[in-house]
Design a protein around this motif. Structure first.
Motif, PDB file in Angstrom:
ATOM      1  N   ARG A  44      52.984  37.197  46.587  1.00 46.39           N
ATOM      2  CA  ARG A  44      52.240  36.222  45.781  1.00 46.39           C
ATOM      3  C   ARG A  44      51.780  36.754  44.424  1.00 46.39           C
ATOM      4  N   LEU A  45      51.641  38.033  44.274  1.00 46.88           N
ATOM      5  CA  LEU A  45      51.138  38.588  43.018  1.00 46.88           C
ATOM      6  C   LEU A  45      52.007  38.228  41.811  1.00 46.88           C
ATOM      7  N   PRO A  46      53.329  38.330  41.890  1.00 44.75           N
ATOM      8  CA  PRO A  46      54.137  37.996  40.698  1.00 44.75           C
ATOM      9  C   PRO A  46      53.944  36.556  40.234  1.00 44.75           C
ATOM     10  N   ALA A  47      53.673  35.657  41.141  1.00 41.48           N
ATOM     11  CA  ALA A  47      53.467  34.262  40.757  1.00 41.48           C
ATOM     12  C   ALA A  47      52.160  34.082  39.994  1.00 41.48           C
ATOM     13  N   VAL A  48      51.203  34.974  40.229  1.00 37.72           N
ATOM     14  CA  VAL A  48      49.904  34.882  39.555  1.00 37.72           C
ATOM     15  C   VAL A  48      49.978  35.444  38.140  1.00 37.72           C
ATOM     16  N   PHE A  49      50.656  36.585  37.980  1.00 37.97           N
ATOM     17  CA  PHE A  49      50.636  37.273  36.686  1.00 37.97           C
ATOM     18  C   PHE A  49      51.986  37.351  35.989  1.00 37.97           C
ATOM     19  N   GLY A  50      53.064  37.142  36.702  1.00 38.25           N
ATOM     20  CA  GLY A  50      54.380  37.217  36.079  1.00 38.25           C
ATOM     21  C   GLY A  50      54.630  38.578  35.455  1.00 38.25           C
ATOM     22  N   ALA A  51      55.232  38.567  34.258  1.00 34.24           N
ATOM     23  CA  ALA A  51      55.588  39.815  33.577  1.00 34.24           C
ATOM     24  C   ALA A  51      54.377  40.583  33.074  1.00 34.24           C
TER      25      ALA A  51
ATOM     26  N   GLY B 204      37.824  40.060  54.208  1.00 28.96           N
ATOM     27  CA  GLY B 204      37.665  40.025  52.764  1.00 28.96           C
ATOM     28  C   GLY B 204      38.762  40.778  52.031  1.00 28.96           C
ATOM     29  N   VAL B 205      38.916  40.424  50.751  1.00 28.99           N
ATOM     30  CA  VAL B 205      39.869  41.089  49.858  1.00 28.99           C
ATOM     31  C   VAL B 205      39.105  41.549  48.621  1.00 28.99           C
ATOM     32  N   GLY B 206      39.196  42.832  48.324  1.00 32.46           N
ATOM     33  CA  GLY B 206      38.559  43.371  47.125  1.00 32.46           C
ATOM     34  C   GLY B 206      39.628  43.808  46.139  1.00 32.46           C
ATOM     35  N   THR B 207      39.518  43.353  44.892  1.00 31.46           N
ATOM     36  CA  THR B 207      40.555  43.652  43.909  1.00 31.46           C
ATOM     37  C   THR B 207      39.954  44.236  42.641  1.00 31.46           C
ATOM     38  N   LEU B 208      40.458  45.381  42.223  1.00 30.37           N
ATOM     39  CA  LEU B 208      40.118  45.990  40.937  1.00 30.37           C
ATOM     40  C   LEU B 208      41.201  45.607  39.941  1.00 30.37           C
ATOM     41  N   LEU B 209      40.793  45.188  38.747  1.00 33.85           N
ATOM     42  CA  LEU B 209      41.730  44.666  37.756  1.00 33.85           C
ATOM     43  C   LEU B 209      41.495  45.376  36.432  1.00 33.85           C
ATOM     44  N   TYR B 210      42.520  46.122  35.954  1.00 36.01           N
ATOM     45  CA  TYR B 210      42.404  46.881  34.711  1.00 36.01           C
ATOM     46  C   TYR B 210      43.697  46.787  33.915  1.00 36.01           C
ATOM     47  N   SER B 211      43.602  47.161  32.654  1.00 32.33           N
ATOM     48  CA  SER B 211      44.814  47.270  31.846  1.00 32.33           C
ATOM     49  C   SER B 211      45.471  48.622  32.089  1.00 32.33           C
ATOM     50  N   ARG B 212      46.768  48.665  31.877  1.00 31.61           N
ATOM     51  CA  ARG B 212      47.506  49.915  31.979  1.00 31.61           C
ATOM     52  C   ARG B 212      46.926  50.941  31.008  1.00 31.61           C
TER      53      ARG B 212
ATOM     54  N   LEU C 147      45.095  46.346  40.530  1.00 35.05           N
ATOM     55  CA  LEU C 147      46.153  45.758  39.725  1.00 35.05           C
ATOM     56  C   LEU C 147      46.072  46.279  38.297  1.00 35.05           C
ATOM     57  N   ALA C 148      47.214  46.698  37.762  1.00 29.04           N
ATOM     58  CA  ALA C 148      47.304  47.166  36.376  1.00 29.04           C
ATOM     59  C   ALA C 148      48.079  46.132  35.567  1.00 29.04           C
ATOM     60  N   LEU C 149      47.421  45.544  34.572  1.00 23.67           N
ATOM     61  CA  LEU C 149      48.080  44.578  33.701  1.00 23.67           C
ATOM     62  C   LEU C 149      48.579  45.268  32.429  1.00 23.67           C
ATOM     63  N   ARG C 150      49.525  44.649  31.774  1.00 21.16           N
ATOM     64  CA  ARG C 150      50.066  45.214  30.536  1.00 21.16           C
ATOM     65  C   ARG C 150      49.117  45.013  29.357  1.00 21.16           C
TER      66      ARG C 150
ATOM     67  N   LEU D 235      52.008  41.618  34.851  1.00 22.16           N
ATOM     68  CA  LEU D 235      51.634  42.611  35.865  1.00 22.16           C
ATOM     69  C   LEU D 235      52.499  43.850  35.707  1.00 22.16           C
ATOM     70  N   HIS D 236      51.871  44.976  35.396  1.00 24.66           N
ATOM     71  CA  HIS D 236      52.624  46.226  35.287  1.00 24.66           C
ATOM     72  C   HIS D 236      52.865  46.829  36.659  1.00 24.66           C
ATOM     73  N   SER D 237      51.811  46.919  37.471  1.00 28.56           N
ATOM     74  CA  SER D 237      51.951  47.524  38.790  1.00 28.56           C
ATOM     75  C   SER D 237      50.785  47.107  39.676  1.00 28.56           C
ATOM     76  N   ALA D 238      50.997  47.198  40.976  1.00 30.01           N
ATOM     77  CA  ALA D 238      49.980  46.851  41.963  1.00 30.01           C
ATOM     78  C   ALA D 238      49.926  47.941  43.021  1.00 30.01           C
ATOM     79  N   TYR D 239      48.722  48.169  43.564  1.00 32.68           N
ATOM     80  CA  TYR D 239      48.507  49.260  44.513  1.00 32.68           C
ATOM     81  C   TYR D 239      47.588  48.806  45.646  1.00 32.68           C
ATOM     82  N   LEU D 240      47.786  49.398  46.802  1.00 36.34           N
ATOM     83  CA  LEU D 240      46.842  49.303  47.903  1.00 36.34           C
ATOM     84  C   LEU D 240      45.995  50.566  47.912  1.00 36.34           C
ATOM     85  N   TYR D 241      44.764  50.446  48.383  1.00 37.97           N
ATOM     86  CA  TYR D 241      43.977  51.649  48.661  1.00 37.97           C
ATOM     87  C   TYR D 241      43.059  51.345  49.837  1.00 37.97           C
ATOM     88  N   GLY D 242      42.397  52.349  50.331  1.00 37.43           N
ATOM     89  CA  GLY D 242      41.487  52.151  51.451  1.00 37.43           C
ATOM     90  C   GLY D 242      42.149  52.348  52.810  1.00 37.43           C
TER      91      GLY D 242
END
Length: 270
Positions: free
Chosen positions: A35-42, A99-107, A69-72, A44-51
């Protein structure tokens, strides 16, 4: 041979992998990745799991799903709202997560010099690649030293006023429960990184973090063990929260500043 979370050269070994995701959580991870690519498309630089999910220690119905999530480009308020909606949808659909916790930053921020020993270290050592090019290839190796301790968790003193405001406005037991979980985990990790350079190792498991801390500060060991337990089994108790901001938190912030100094300020106050 790796020892205490380190590789043979004494660097912190990257923890977690997609291969370690427990069977009960594989559908959640697959849906998130789809589902992530549909939200951010191009963008989105990269996505990661942690925890606990990529570490293989997640518990159905108790553990949350943690994403970075790392955006361009720099994320916008609309991006944050989109992430919130995505997380809520996944949480409703999959009962095995709490729950879902998401950190969102630029590359650019994740690779910046200012974040080299905080967010950069987090990506390189604690995050498991899910989508896109892995930013860890552009980051250095890390050792459990006082620089890493200061830049990762040396900002507790600055957080305490914000925590007090959150506690004062927490009007429901569920809100207090979520605050207990968040603050308990933060305090345990801060206690652990306080002693990490002396212990010379790394772990992300809360009970082990608390035990390592207690070996150096036995007079506070009981409080830290209790915080580790509440990090996994939170309670909506206002008294617990008050003790965190009136006793354990202030003491830990002062001792951290004495031993390692205070985290370097960021332009955005982070």
């Amino acid at each position: 041979m790796a020892s205490k979370g380190l590789d043979a050269e004494g660097h912190i070994a990257r923890e977690g992998s997609l291969a370690r995701v427990p069977h009960d959580f594989r559908a959640v991870v697959a849906a998130t990745r789809a589902r992530l690519p549909a939200v951010f498309g191009a963008r989105l630089h990269s996505a990661y799991l942690y925890g606990s999910v990529p570490r293989g220690t997640a518990r159905p119905g108790r553990s949350d799903l943690d994403l970075l999530l790392a955006l361009r480009e720099e994320p916008t308020d609309a991006d944050r709202e989109a992430v919130r909606r995505l997380g809520e949808g996944i949480d409703r659909e999959f009962g095995q997560i709490d729950g879902v916790g998401t950190l969102l930053y630029s590359r650019a921020r994740l690779l910046s010099e200012a974040e080299r020993h905080d967010l950069g270290w987090f990506v390189a050592c604690l995050c498991t690649p899910l989508l896109g090019e892995d930013l860890a290839a552009e980051l250095p190796r890390y050792r459990p030293d006082t620089l890493l301790a200061r830049e990762t968790n040396g900002g507790l003193g600055g957080l305490l006023p914000r925590w007090r405001e959150q506690i004062a406005s927490a009007g429901t037991e569920e809100t207090r429960r979520r605050l207990v979980r968040h603050m308990s985990r933060h305090l345990v990790r801060t206690g652990f990184t306080l002693v990490m350079p002396r212990w010379q190792g790394w772990t992300s498991e809360l009970p082990e973090m608390a035990e390592v801390f207690g070996g150096y500060y036995p007079e506070r060991a009981g409080q830290m063990r209790a915080a580790a337990e509440r990090g996994h089994e939170p309670v909506g108790d206002a008294g617990v929260l008050r003790a965190y901001v009136d006793d354990l938190g202030p003491w830990l912030a002062e001792e951290y500043a004495r031993v390692h100094g205070v985290k370097t300020s960021r332009p955005d106050g982070g």
